[in-house]
Motif scaffolding. Sequence first.
Motif, PDB file in Angstrom:
ATOM      1  N   PRO A  25       0.864  -1.273  -0.037  1.00 42.95           N
ATOM      2  CA  PRO A  25      -0.102  -0.069  -0.114  1.00 42.95           C
ATOM      3  C   PRO A  25       0.762   1.265  -0.065  1.00 42.95           C
ATOM      4  O   PRO A  25       1.828   1.216   0.469  1.00 42.95           O
ATOM      5  CB  PRO A  25      -0.656  -0.067   1.481  1.00 42.95           C
ATOM      6  N   PRO A  26       0.526   2.402  -0.473  1.00 41.41           N
ATOM      7  CA  PRO A  26       1.194   3.527  -0.753  1.00 41.41           C
ATOM      8  C   PRO A  26       1.325   4.181   0.958  1.00 41.41           C
ATOM      9  O   PRO A  26       0.443   3.998   1.679  1.00 41.41           O
ATOM     10  CB  PRO A  26       0.250   4.408  -1.713  1.00 41.41           C
ATOM     11  N   VAL A  27       2.797   4.700   0.953  1.00 33.25           N
ATOM     12  CA  VAL A  27       2.914   5.165   2.349  1.00 33.25           C
ATOM     13  C   VAL A  27       2.329   6.542   2.392  1.00 33.25           C
ATOM     14  O   VAL A  27       2.454   7.340   1.518  1.00 33.25           O
ATOM     15  CB  VAL A  27       4.409   5.304   2.585  1.00 33.25           C
ATOM     16  N   GLN A  28       1.440   6.871   3.488  1.00 30.83           N
ATOM     17  CA  GLN A  28       0.973   8.330   3.509  1.00 30.83           C
ATOM     18  C   GLN A  28       1.794   9.157   4.509  1.00 30.83           C
ATOM     19  O   GLN A  28       2.316   8.707   5.462  1.00 30.83           O
ATOM     20  CB  GLN A  28      -0.308   8.029   4.249  1.00 30.83           C
ATOM     21  N   PRO A  29       2.252  10.247   4.009  1.00 29.48           N
ATOM     22  CA  PRO A  29       2.922  11.136   4.723  1.00 29.48           C
ATOM     23  C   PRO A  29       2.405  11.422   5.969  1.00 29.48           C
ATOM     24  O   PRO A  29       1.119  11.632   6.207  1.00 29.48           O
ATOM     25  CB  PRO A  29       3.327  12.410   3.879  1.00 29.48           C
ATOM     26  N   ALA A  30       2.944  11.702   6.962  1.00 29.88           N
ATOM     27  CA  ALA A  30       2.576  12.206   8.326  1.00 29.88           C
ATOM     28  C   ALA A  30       2.092  13.401   8.422  1.00 29.88           C
ATOM     29  O   ALA A  30       1.014  13.725   9.084  1.00 29.88           O
ATOM     30  CB  ALA A  30       3.793  11.909   9.436  1.00 29.88           C
ATOM     31  N   ALA A  31       2.861  14.381   7.718  1.00 26.96           N
ATOM     32  CA  ALA A  31       2.135  15.914   7.527  1.00 26.96           C
ATOM     33  C   ALA A  31       2.490  16.315   6.303  1.00 26.96           C
ATOM     34  O   ALA A  31       3.612  16.014   5.794  1.00 26.96           O
ATOM     35  CB  ALA A  31       2.894  16.475   8.834  1.00 26.96           C
ATOM     36  N   VAL A  32       1.685  16.917   5.871  1.00 28.05           N
ATOM     37  CA  VAL A  32       1.949  17.649   4.489  1.00 28.05           C
ATOM     38  C   VAL A  32       2.755  19.118   4.774  1.00 28.05           C
ATOM     39  O   VAL A  32       2.070  20.017   5.531  1.00 28.05           O
ATOM     40  CB  VAL A  32       0.565  17.983   3.757  1.00 28.05           C
ATOM     41  N   LEU A  33       3.887  19.278   4.247  1.00 24.79           N
ATOM     42  CA  LEU A  33       4.627  20.403   4.499  1.00 24.79           C
ATOM     43  C   LEU A  33       4.392  21.319   3.492  1.00 24.79           C
ATOM     44  O   LEU A  33       4.193  20.939   2.007  1.00 24.79           O
ATOM     45  CB  LEU A  33       5.835  20.117   4.861  1.00 24.79           C
ATOM     46  N   PRO A  34       4.233  22.651   3.641  1.00 24.61           N
ATOM     47  CA  PRO A  34       4.119  23.557   2.592  1.00 24.61           C
ATOM     48  C   PRO A  34       5.520  23.535   1.464  1.00 24.61           C
ATOM     49  O   PRO A  34       6.397  23.157   1.886  1.00 24.61           O
ATOM     50  CB  PRO A  34       3.968  24.916   3.068  1.00 24.61           C
ATOM     51  N   PRO A  35       5.258  23.719  -0.016  1.00 22.68           N
ATOM     52  CA  PRO A  35       6.422  23.532  -0.815  1.00 22.68           C
ATOM     53  C   PRO A  35       7.379  24.615  -0.486  1.00 22.68           C
ATOM     54  O   PRO A  35       6.989  25.871   0.083  1.00 22.68           O
ATOM     55  CB  PRO A  35       5.815  23.945  -2.217  1.00 22.68           C
ATOM     56  N   THR A  36       8.755  24.307  -0.380  1.00 24.75           N
ATOM     57  CA  THR A  36       9.655  25.445  -0.231  1.00 24.75           C
ATOM     58  C   THR A  36      10.424  25.790  -1.556  1.00 24.75           C
ATOM     59  O   THR A  36      10.345  24.985  -2.620  1.00 24.75           O
ATOM     60  CB  THR A  36      10.871  24.930   0.480  1.00 24.75           C
ATOM     61  N   ILE A  37      10.640  27.111  -1.933  1.00 25.14           N
ATOM     62  CA  ILE A  37      11.170  27.460  -3.136  1.00 25.14           C
ATOM     63  C   ILE A  37      12.686  27.898  -2.849  1.00 25.14           C
ATOM     64  O   ILE A  37      13.156  28.769  -3.947  1.00 25.14           O
ATOM     65  CB  ILE A  37      10.231  28.690  -3.772  1.00 25.14           C
ATOM     66  N   GLY A  38      13.155  27.999  -1.920  1.00 25.78           N
ATOM     67  CA  GLY A  38      14.748  28.304  -1.645  1.00 25.78           C
ATOM     68  C   GLY A  38      14.569  29.918  -1.188  1.00 25.78           C
ATOM     69  O   GLY A  38      15.799  30.398  -1.194  1.00 25.78           O
ATOM     70  N   ILE A  39      13.649  30.615  -0.898  1.00 27.36           N
ATOM     71  CA  ILE A  39      13.524  31.837  -0.461  1.00 27.36           C
ATOM     72  C   ILE A  39      13.199  31.924   1.055  1.00 27.36           C
ATOM     73  O   ILE A  39      12.361  31.469   1.471  1.00 27.36           O
ATOM     74  CB  ILE A  39      12.585  32.766  -1.115  1.00 27.36           C
ATOM     75  N   ASP A  40      14.214  32.671   1.936  1.00 28.75           N
ATOM     76  CA  ASP A  40      13.740  32.838   3.329  1.00 28.75           C
ATOM     77  C   ASP A  40      13.255  34.040   3.676  1.00 28.75           C
ATOM     78  O   ASP A  40      13.715  35.044   3.227  1.00 28.75           O
ATOM     79  CB  ASP A  40      14.927  32.616   4.217  1.00 28.75           C
ATOM     80  N   PRO A  41      11.808  34.227   3.834  1.00 24.98           N
ATOM     81  CA  PRO A  41      10.833  35.325   3.910  1.00 24.98           C
ATOM     82  C   PRO A  41      11.677  36.265   5.125  1.00 24.98           C
ATOM     83  O   PRO A  41      11.198  37.453   5.105  1.00 24.98           O
ATOM     84  CB  PRO A  41       9.415  34.900   4.070  1.00 24.98           C
ATOM     85  N   ALA A  42      12.309  35.396   5.985  1.00 19.90           N
ATOM     86  CA  ALA A  42      12.645  36.314   7.189  1.00 19.90           C
ATOM     87  C   ALA A  42      14.017  36.947   6.934  1.00 19.90           C
ATOM     88  O   ALA A  42      14.195  38.026   7.465  1.00 19.90           O
ATOM     89  CB  ALA A  42      13.278  35.204   8.404  1.00 19.90           C
ATOM     90  N   GLY A  43      14.511  36.759   5.655  1.00 22.19           N
ATOM     91  CA  GLY A  43      15.603  37.661   5.290  1.00 22.19           C
ATOM     92  C   GLY A  43      15.335  39.007   4.395  1.00 22.19           C
ATOM     93  O   GLY A  43      16.041  39.831   4.263  1.00 22.19           O
ATOM     94  N   VAL A  44      14.009  39.105   4.198  1.00 19.99           N
ATOM     95  CA  VAL A  44      13.622  40.110   3.418  1.00 19.99           C
ATOM     96  C   VAL A  44      13.311  41.457   4.332  1.00 19.99           C
ATOM     97  O   VAL A  44      12.776  41.195   5.366  1.00 19.99           O
ATOM     98  CB  VAL A  44      12.066  39.664   2.719  1.00 19.99           C
ATOM     99  N   ASP A  45      13.647  42.517   3.698  1.00 15.60           N
ATOM    100  CA  ASP A  45      13.455  43.955   4.546  1.00 15.60           C
ATOM    101  C   ASP A  45      12.294  44.349   3.926  1.00 15.60           C
ATOM    102  O   ASP A  45      12.509  45.142   2.676  1.00 15.60           O
ATOM    103  CB  ASP A  45      14.719  44.542   4.430  1.00 15.60           C
ATOM    104  N   HIS A  46      11.150  44.541   4.551  1.00 18.46           N
ATOM    105  CA  HIS A  46       9.789  45.104   3.659  1.00 18.46           C
ATOM    106  C   HIS A  46       9.835  46.477   3.855  1.00 18.46           C
ATOM    107  O   HIS A  46       8.995  47.008   3.396  1.00 18.46           O
ATOM    108  CB  HIS A  46       8.531  44.325   4.483  1.00 18.46           C
ATOM    109  N   GLY A  47      10.674  47.073   4.500  1.00 18.32           N
ATOM    110  CA  GLY A  47      10.832  48.471   4.826  1.00 18.32           C
ATOM    111  C   GLY A  47      11.386  49.160   3.696  1.00 18.32           C
ATOM    112  O   GLY A  47      11.475  50.463   3.342  1.00 18.32           O
TER     113      GLY A  47
END
Length: 161
Positions: A25-47
Motif C-alpha cells: 500500500p502507498p505510504v501516507q506522509p505524516a504531515a503535509v509540508l508547504p512547498p519550499t522555493i529556496g527563499i527565506d522570507p525572514a531575510g526580506v526587509d519589507h521596509g
Amino acid sequence: MRNLLIPVVASAMCGLAGCGQKTPPPVQPAAVLPPTIGIDPAGVDHGVAPGDDFDAYANGGWRAVTEIPADRSSTGTFLKVIQLAEQRQQQLVQGIAAGKPAPGSDDARIADYYAAFMDVAGIEARGTAPVKAQLDAIAAIADKSALSAELVLLYVPMSIR
C-alpha cells in the motif's frame, strides 16, 4: 537470430517475475509540508521598496541579524561545515602528534610538520633567512620582462628547467 532472442526472453522473464507479487500500500506522509522555493522570507526587509534597492530588500532582514565573524569574509551553512572540518582536522593532527608515531611513518611526518608549524619561537629566531633567496629574486625584478621571467619560473617544473 539466436543472439536477438536471448535479450527478448530475458526481458520477458524479468517482467513476469513480479506479476504474482502484491503491491504494497502507498505510504501516507505524516504531515503535509508547504512547498519550499529556496527563499527565506525572514531575510526580506519589507521596509525597502524592491524597485529602490533590491539587494537591501532581499537581504536586509538577514543582514540586520547576522554577524560575519571577524576572521571570515562570509558566513552561512558552509561556514559551519568548514568550522566542523577544521575542528576535526585539528583534533586528528593533535592526536597523531601526541601518539608518538613510529619514525618514518606518515603519522610521524604529520607530527613533525605540526611540531615545526607550532614552533613559533624557532620560526621567529630564523626570521626570513629560510626564504632569503626568494626575497632576493623578488627584489631583483627591475622591469616587466624580469617580472615575466620570474613568474614563468613559478610554473615551470624544476625537471625541465
